[in-house]
Structures are given as structure tokens and as C-alpha cells.
Scaffold this motif. Structure first.
Motif, PDB file in Angstrom:
ATOM      1  N   PHE A 121      59.993 -65.361  -5.589  1.00 44.79           N
ATOM      2  CA  PHE A 121      59.833 -63.949  -5.937  1.00 44.79           C
ATOM      3  C   PHE A 121      61.095 -63.538  -6.694  1.00 44.79           C
ATOM      4  CE2 PHE A 121      57.383 -60.046  -4.486  1.00 44.79           C
ATOM      5  CZ  PHE A 121      57.956 -59.196  -5.416  1.00 44.79           C
ATOM      6  N   MET A 181      56.050 -65.051  -8.300  1.00 42.01           N
ATOM      7  CA  MET A 181      55.941 -63.655  -8.699  1.00 42.01           C
ATOM      8  C   MET A 181      57.185 -63.230  -9.474  1.00 42.01           C
ATOM      9  SD  MET A 181      54.236 -61.761  -5.384  1.00 42.01           S
ATOM     10  CE  MET A 181      52.549 -62.169  -4.847  1.00 42.01           C
ATOM     11  N   HIS A 203      53.312 -61.876  -0.791  1.00 44.73           N
ATOM     12  CA  HIS A 203      53.990 -63.035  -1.381  1.00 44.73           C
ATOM     13  C   HIS A 203      54.078 -64.188  -0.392  1.00 44.73           C
ATOM     14  CE1 HIS A 203      57.829 -65.269  -2.367  1.00 44.73           C
ATOM     15  NE2 HIS A 203      57.066 -65.510  -3.407  1.00 44.73           N
TER      16      HIS A 203
END
Length: 362
Positions: free
Chosen positions: A31, A187, A180
Motif C-alpha cells: 500500500f 494499492m 487492503h
């Protein structure tokens, strides 16, 4: 899922270079958050990953395949926009299913994917509604659901929470972080809100004027900013900055603020900068009213001119070198300004920056 790699990528609009040469890699299942002030280039970087913005030079790879010349539909990405971008005449179900229909999937497969995404996002009861019958948070969940059903290699988020109120933003942050972990997805998330960046990102890219200032974990950005810009942008409220000089103070190498209020013995690399103008940085939460549990605290006396109560604690505001400085104190210590107060700086939490370049020293 997949990695995303930038290699010396630039973007120019005529003679204006919006993105200086940037190189970084978003790891598989990571992420990554792009953060910075308005106009810093973060959304441009995101749009270049998506193929919505052409690059001027360099290479962008997704899953180790160069995508410079691939159209957005061939990059296997999904993007969630700030304004949701839902079709107003379609139900939530049809909005989520639309991309799958375009790809020619069978009805049974589409229904399976939509219902699975709806379950993950807890929006099964919204599927028959149209966008006008939903709240902002519900619309954002539908937009995220539309991205999930495609099972892309990379999810892109372009300031998806900006239109929500503060309480809902906090709730949606938790939901995106949880999503996530459940999806184990790659991401890339754009925001101007450093609180979002710090709470969501495995790593954060801090941008300013099209230049990467630092790429690091949230904790390292907070504890070890690479320069004055990062130090001032990361952390809420912002870090305090105090200008002064490194001098020989009766045989002791010391930083002394320009007004003489702050005097601190310095060591290591700072010691070698005698007669050099530098900037001391200290966060409000590292200025205390009592020296408890601080190793060799730096004591000074000041006049607190005004205060800001936030419930249990709040901020005391005073001036050094004519510049406003804040300290985070408990509420009982913030009553009836103005008043004189002895305060203590935690020596171990001090940062120094070069006055000209802004680069961190030591």
C-alpha cells in the motif's frame, strides 16, 4: 497482483516540467501513498500509472511489463475517483457490473463477482438503489466495489475520501486499510491529507513541485525526515522551526536561537558547523511543562500568549525569534493566558536542518 515501477519518468506541459525525473517501485501487495500539497504532481503520477496521462520520458512497468504504449483498458488496473464517477441512472448492482458486461462475462459470473464484492464491503442491501438514494460514504463503497469486481493487478485511489465529512473519512480509512489486508492487493493512493497518508501507507512518497522529497515508512518519515519540507509536512500540527547559529559558547559548541532564548549544546556533525546558520526543528508534542522522563532537558522561559483547548489537552502558543511556536500540554496548564511558563525541550527529539538547502543535518 503486481509491482509498479517508475524509471526516470518525467512529465512536461510545453516548457513547464510538472514531474522531474522520478524513479521508485511499488512492491507487490504494498500500500503506497503519494502525498503532498496541491500541485505537487501526485495525481499526475497516478494518472500516468493508469494511462490517463502520457509520460514525456522514462519507463513505467506493471508486473514487470513496460506499459508506456498500452491503453488504460489494457493495463489491468482499477481506479477509484474523488467524485465516485457512478452512472446516476444505474443501480449500485449495475454500476458494479457494467465493466464486467463490457468485457463479455456471463451473467452468472458477473453476479458471483458483484455479490462477493458486496459482501466484502457490507453493501448487499444497497445493490437495488441508485446513487441519488445513497449517502456519500455509500457511493464511495459502490465505487470501490466496482474496482474490486475486476480483480485488477493494481488498485489506484485518487483522493477518494475528500468529499466526505471528518467522521466518515475516519471510518472509511479503517475500511480501506482492512480491505487492503483482506485482498492482499497492490494499492497506490493519492491524498493531500498527511493523516490519511500516515494511517494507511506501508510506505509514503512525499512530493513537492514534482520532485520526490523522501520515500519511507510513516514512522521513519516522522522520526527521520530527510529535509525541512518533509519535517513540516508530516505531523499534525506541523513541526516548530527555530532559526539560530552554531557557536562556541564558553568552550562548548552550542546552538543559540537568534533571540538567545534557546541554548543547546550540540554534538556530532552539528559541532563542526561553528558560525553556521541552521534551523532547529522540534515537534509540539516534544515540548513539555515538566522535565519528567526527559534525559538532560533543555529549559527555557517564555510568555504563552494564547491557547487552544482540545479537551484532554491542547496547545500553548508563544514566540521565539518573532515566530509562532506551539507546545502540546494538558488542558489544566492552558488556562487564562497570557502567562509566563517554564518549558522543557526533549533533547533527543531535536532535528537540525541546513538553512539554505533545508537538508537534515546528522
Amino acid at each position: 497482483m503486481a509491482n509498479v515501477k517508475f524509471e526516470q519518468v518525467t512529465k512536461s506541459y510545453g516548457k513547464v516540467q510538472a514531474i522531474q525525473p522520478v524513479s521508485f517501485e511499488v512492491k507487490d501487495k504494498e500500500f503506497m501513498v503519494l502525498v503532498g500539497p496541491s500541485g505537487c504532481g501526485k495525481s499526475t503520477l497516478l494518472r500516468m500509472i493508469a494511462g490517463l496521462e502520457d509520460i514525456t520520458s522514462g519507463k513505467i512497468s506493471i508486473d514487470n511489463t513496460i506499459v508506456n504504449d498500452l491503453s488504460p483498458k489494457d493495463r489491468d488496473i482499477s481506479i477509484v475517483f474523488q467524485n465516485y464517477a457512478l452512472y446516476p441512472h444505474m443501480t449500485a448492482y449495475d454500476n458494479m457490473a457494467f465493466g464486467l458486461k463490457i468485457r463479455g462475462l456471463k451473467k452468472a459470473e458477473i453476479k458471483e463477482k458483484v455479490m462477493a464484492a458486496a459482501k466484502v464491503l457490507d453493501i448487499e442491501d444497497l445493490l437495488d438503489r441508485k446513487p441519488k438514494a445513497m449517502s456519500g460514504g455509500q457511493r464511495q463503497r459502490i465505487a470501490i466495489g466496482r474496482a474490486i469486481v475486476r480483480n485488477p493487478k493494481v488498485f489506484l485511489f485518487d483522493e477518494p475520501l475528500s468529499n466526505l465529512d471528518a467522521q466518515l473519512r475516519g471510518q472509511m480509512r479503517l475500511e480501506i486499510a482492512s480491505l487492503h489486508k483482506r485482498l492482499e492487493a497492490t494499492m497506490v493512493y493519492v491524498t493531500h491529507d498527511q493523516v490519511e497518508a500516515m494511517t494507511l501507507g506501508d510506505r509514503i512518497i512525499v512530493l513537492n513541485k514534482g520532485v520526490i522529497q523522501q520515500i519511507d515508512t510513516p514512522q521513519n518519515l516522522y522520526n527521520h525526515p530527510a529535509n525541512k519540507f518533509v519535517a513540516g509536512f508530516i505531523g499534525s500540527p506541523t513541526m516548530n522551526f527555530i532559526e539560530g547559529k552554531v557557536v562556541d559558547d564558553n568552550g562548548i559548541a552550542s546552538f543559540i536561537s537568534n533571540d538567545g532564548v534557546i541554548r543547546i549544546e550540540v554534538k556530532d556533525k552539528i559541532r563542526d558547523l561553528e558560525h553556521t546558520e541552521v534551523i532547529l526543528g522540534i515537534r509540539p508534542e516534544h515540548i513539555y511543562s515538566l522535565p519528567t522522563n526527559i534525559d538532560a532537558p533543555v529549559k527555557f522561559t517564555t510568555t504563552v500568549k494564547w491557547t487552544e483547548l482540545l479537551g484532554h489537552d491542547g496547545f500553548a502558543f508563544f514566540e521565539i525569534n518573532g515566530v509562532q511556536i506551539s507546545a502540546r500540554l494538558v488542558a489544566e496548564e492552558l488556562l487564562n493566558p497570557p502567562f509566563e511558563r517554564e518549558l522543557y525541550i526533549d533533547r533527543e527529539k531535536i532535528h537540525f536542518f541546513d538553512k539554505v538547502s533545508g537538508v537534515a543535518i546528522g
